[in-house]
Design a protein around this motif. Structure first.
Motif, PDB file in Angstrom:
ATOM      1  N   LEU A  98       0.864  -1.067   0.168  1.00 27.83           N
ATOM      2  CA  LEU A  98      -0.124  -0.029  -0.086  1.00 27.83           C
ATOM      3  C   LEU A  98       0.817   1.284  -0.155  1.00 27.83           C
ATOM      4  O   LEU A  98       0.514   2.433  -0.662  1.00 27.83           O
ATOM      5  N   GLY A  99       1.975   1.194   0.790  1.00 28.07           N
ATOM      6  CA  GLY A  99       2.790   2.423   0.731  1.00 28.07           C
ATOM      7  C   GLY A  99       3.478   2.643  -0.594  1.00 28.07           C
ATOM      8  O   GLY A  99       3.418   3.885  -1.165  1.00 28.07           O
ATOM      9  N   SER A 100       3.783   1.506  -1.289  1.00 30.66           N
ATOM     10  CA  SER A 100       4.333   2.079  -2.652  1.00 30.66           C
ATOM     11  C   SER A 100       3.454   2.372  -3.675  1.00 30.66           C
ATOM     12  O   SER A 100       3.726   3.195  -4.397  1.00 30.66           O
ATOM     13  N   GLN A 101       2.341   1.667  -3.630  1.00 30.90           N
ATOM     14  CA  GLN A 101       1.058   2.035  -4.571  1.00 30.90           C
ATOM     15  C   GLN A 101       0.975   3.476  -4.138  1.00 30.90           C
ATOM     16  O   GLN A 101       0.649   4.167  -5.021  1.00 30.90           O
ATOM     17  N   GLY A 102       0.578   3.766  -2.985  1.00 30.82           N
ATOM     18  CA  GLY A 102       0.260   5.238  -2.731  1.00 30.82           C
ATOM     19  C   GLY A 102       1.541   6.386  -3.187  1.00 30.82           C
ATOM     20  O   GLY A 102       1.136   7.267  -3.332  1.00 30.82           O
ATOM     21  N   GLY A 103       2.639   5.876  -2.653  1.00 32.49           N
ATOM     22  CA  GLY A 103       3.893   6.622  -2.797  1.00 32.49           C
ATOM     23  C   GLY A 103       3.990   6.835  -4.431  1.00 32.49           C
ATOM     24  O   GLY A 103       4.028   8.040  -4.827  1.00 32.49           O
ATOM     25  N   VAL A 104       3.837   5.841  -5.563  1.00 34.31           N
ATOM     26  CA  VAL A 104       3.943   6.286  -6.891  1.00 34.31           C
ATOM     27  C   VAL A 104       2.724   7.250  -7.099  1.00 34.31           C
ATOM     28  O   VAL A 104       2.945   8.268  -7.992  1.00 34.31           O
ATOM     29  N   ALA A 105       1.620   7.052  -6.476  1.00 33.83           N
ATOM     30  CA  ALA A 105       0.575   8.044  -6.943  1.00 33.83           C
ATOM     31  C   ALA A 105       0.981   9.302  -6.533  1.00 33.83           C
ATOM     32  O   ALA A 105       0.808  10.264  -7.332  1.00 33.83           O
ATOM     33  N   CYS A 106       1.327   9.407  -5.265  1.00 34.01           N
ATOM     34  CA  CYS A 106       1.697  10.735  -4.772  1.00 34.01           C
ATOM     35  C   CYS A 106       2.888  11.458  -5.592  1.00 34.01           C
ATOM     36  O   CYS A 106       2.835  12.754  -5.926  1.00 34.01           O
ATOM     37  N   PHE A 107       3.859  10.569  -5.883  1.00 36.54           N
ATOM     38  CA  PHE A 107       4.899  11.203  -6.817  1.00 36.54           C
ATOM     39  C   PHE A 107       4.344  11.669  -8.238  1.00 36.54           C
ATOM     40  O   PHE A 107       4.582  12.982  -8.501  1.00 36.54           O
ATOM     41  N   ILE A 108       3.529  10.938  -8.768  1.00 37.39           N
ATOM     42  CA  ILE A 108       2.868  11.681  -9.828  1.00 37.39           C
ATOM     43  C   ILE A 108       2.109  12.920  -9.705  1.00 37.39           C
ATOM     44  O   ILE A 108       2.039  13.880 -10.535  1.00 37.39           O
ATOM     45  N   ARG A 109       1.229  12.839  -8.733  1.00 33.91           N
ATOM     46  CA  ARG A 109       0.303  14.088  -8.361  1.00 33.91           C
ATOM     47  C   ARG A 109       1.217  15.180  -7.831  1.00 33.91           C
ATOM     48  O   ARG A 109       0.797  16.368  -8.322  1.00 33.91           O
ATOM     49  N   ASP A 110       2.176  14.953  -7.151  1.00 31.49           N
ATOM     50  CA  ASP A 110       3.080  15.876  -6.907  1.00 31.49           C
ATOM     51  C   ASP A 110       4.122  16.526  -8.018  1.00 31.49           C
ATOM     52  O   ASP A 110       4.288  17.763  -7.855  1.00 31.49           O
ATOM     53  N   ASN A 111       4.189  15.918  -8.881  1.00 36.81           N
ATOM     54  CA  ASN A 111       4.952  16.326 -10.000  1.00 36.81           C
ATOM     55  C   ASN A 111       4.561  16.333 -11.553  1.00 36.81           C
ATOM     56  O   ASN A 111       5.285  16.976 -12.285  1.00 36.81           O
ATOM     57  N   PHE A 112       3.321  15.700 -11.772  1.00 40.20           N
ATOM     58  CA  PHE A 112       2.892  15.644 -12.853  1.00 40.20           C
ATOM     59  C   PHE A 112       1.475  15.965 -12.767  1.00 40.20           C
ATOM     60  O   PHE A 112       0.474  14.935 -12.909  1.00 40.20           O
ATOM     61  N   PRO A 113       0.976  17.072 -12.383  1.00 37.78           N
ATOM     62  CA  PRO A 113      -0.517  17.456 -11.990  1.00 37.78           C
ATOM     63  C   PRO A 113      -1.322  17.397 -13.270  1.00 37.78           C
ATOM     64  O   PRO A 113      -0.676  17.493 -14.396  1.00 37.78           O
ATOM     65  N   GLY A 114      -2.571  17.083 -13.084  1.00 40.28           N
ATOM     66  CA  GLY A 114      -3.650  16.956 -14.298  1.00 40.28           C
ATOM     67  C   GLY A 114      -3.886  15.718 -14.874  1.00 40.28           C
ATOM     68  O   GLY A 114      -4.567  15.292 -15.662  1.00 40.28           O
ATOM     69  N   LYS A 115      -2.865  14.686 -14.386  1.00 40.20           N
ATOM     70  CA  LYS A 115      -3.183  13.345 -14.956  1.00 40.20           C
ATOM     71  C   LYS A 115      -4.065  12.601 -14.003  1.00 40.20           C
ATOM     72  O   LYS A 115      -4.463  12.870 -12.793  1.00 40.20           O
ATOM     73  N   SER A 116      -4.867  11.696 -14.578  1.00 38.72           N
ATOM     74  CA  SER A 116      -5.890  11.008 -13.646  1.00 38.72           C
ATOM     75  C   SER A 116      -5.191   9.696 -13.253  1.00 38.72           C
ATOM     76  O   SER A 116      -4.593   8.702 -14.033  1.00 38.72           O
TER      77      SER A 116
END
Length: 311
Positions: A28-46
């Motif tokens: 769960l941590g890695s799954q959520g961590g990847v999601a946060c990485f994308i949201r933090d650095n590539f906003p606008g993606k689904s």
């Protein structure tokens, strides 16, 4: 490989992140961590996280419910899952591109891209290195909380032998962020009263062979007596790990149509043993599945032999 993964993330507007069934904090941590990485650095993606929810761990992540059509033209990332059969939500192949990120032995290669690092303590630690790869990348407090939970979970609070200097270095980066570590520890390791009482039963009734193999059988009747579910009983796998002269141990946990085998070790390699019984994992921590009590006797015999041979 990190750069290739970043390029893939940049190229896709829809990204769906999977992990293994019966998730632990690293999944769960890695799954959520990847999601946060994308949201933090590539906003606008689904971004979508899929898989079954585990009530005791929903404080880390809650899953999204999506239709099959969302996978059309999507990038799919699978975290912390060595074998395709263990991927939670078997729609992972419906996307356009598939990436595997894992730290288990790569015995089932899958996906269009694979990043497998068996020297990493956890996939969460691997995800921290993505943040490290470029100075312009930012990390949110939530990303740090999730990734720290994953590292703590897979290293046993930094006690297991998979903890390296890189593990400590990356953990030190995470604790600079603003999240409540004490609250995180409390929620990761709290146990309800029924499970605590079952733990007492386990400590009174586990067996230790002359070879140094510990073993415990948790039947459905026993779990019913204590009103404990199989996934909760599995949390007790290390209940007697500090007993003198123990080399490796196994938990047999009865489920509706199978018997889960949880193997842990302080030296003897157990993932090759697990592979004989529909399983796998790390050399010192693995899981398997059998379907009869006669098979559990054979697993135990193999574990005793592994302990006997270990010097």
């Amino acid at each position: 490989m990190i750069e290739k993964i970043i390029e893939a993330i940049e190229a896709y507007e829809t990204i769906i992140i999977h992990r293994h069934v019966r998730p632990d904090p690293d999944a769960l941590g890695s799954q959520g961590g990847v999601a946060c990485f994308i949201r933090d650095n590539f906003p606008g993606k689904s971004i979508y996280l899929v898989g079954e929810d585990v009530p005791s761990l929903t404080f880390l992540n809650r899953m999204d419910v999506i239709e099959d059509r969302v996978y059309e033209g999507a990038l799919v990332i699978v975290c912390d899952t060595a074998n395709q059969a263990r991927i939670s939500d078997q729609r992972y192949n419906l996307g356009e591109k598939l990436i595997k990120i894992d730290h288990h032995p790569n015995e089932d290669p899958y996906g269009d891209m694979m990043w497998v690092n068996t020297g990493a303590s956890s996939v969460s630690e691997m995800i921290v290195s993505i943040f490290e790869s470029r100075p312009e990348f930012t990390m949110s407090d939530e990303a740090a909380r999730l990734l720290y939970a994953g590292i703590v979970g897979d290293t046993g609070r930094f006690l297991f032998s998979n903890t390296t200097n890189e593990t400590f270095n990356r953990a030190s980066l995470l604790i600079k962020k603003n999240f409540n570590r004490q609250e995180l520890y409390d929620r990761l390791y709290q146990a309800n009263l029924n499970l605590t009482r079952l733990n007492g039963y386990v400590l009174q009734h586990f067996e230790l062979s002359d070879e140094g193999a510990g073993y415990m059988t948790i039947t459905q009747d026993l779990m019913d007596t204590y009103s404990v579910k199989p996934e909760d009983a599995s949390l007790l796998v290390n209940a007697f790990s500090n007993v003198e002269n123990i080399k490796a141990w196994v938990f047999f946990i009865e489920e509706k149509d199978q018997i889960r085998v949880r193997l842990r070790s302080k030296g003897p390699v157990v993932n090759t043993l697990a592979a004989k019984y529909n399983g796998g994992g790390h050399p010192m921590a693995s899981g398997a599945t059998v379907y009869t009590w006669e098979e559990t006797e054979q697993v135990l015999a193999d574990l005793k032999e592994a302990c006997r041979k270990y010097q």
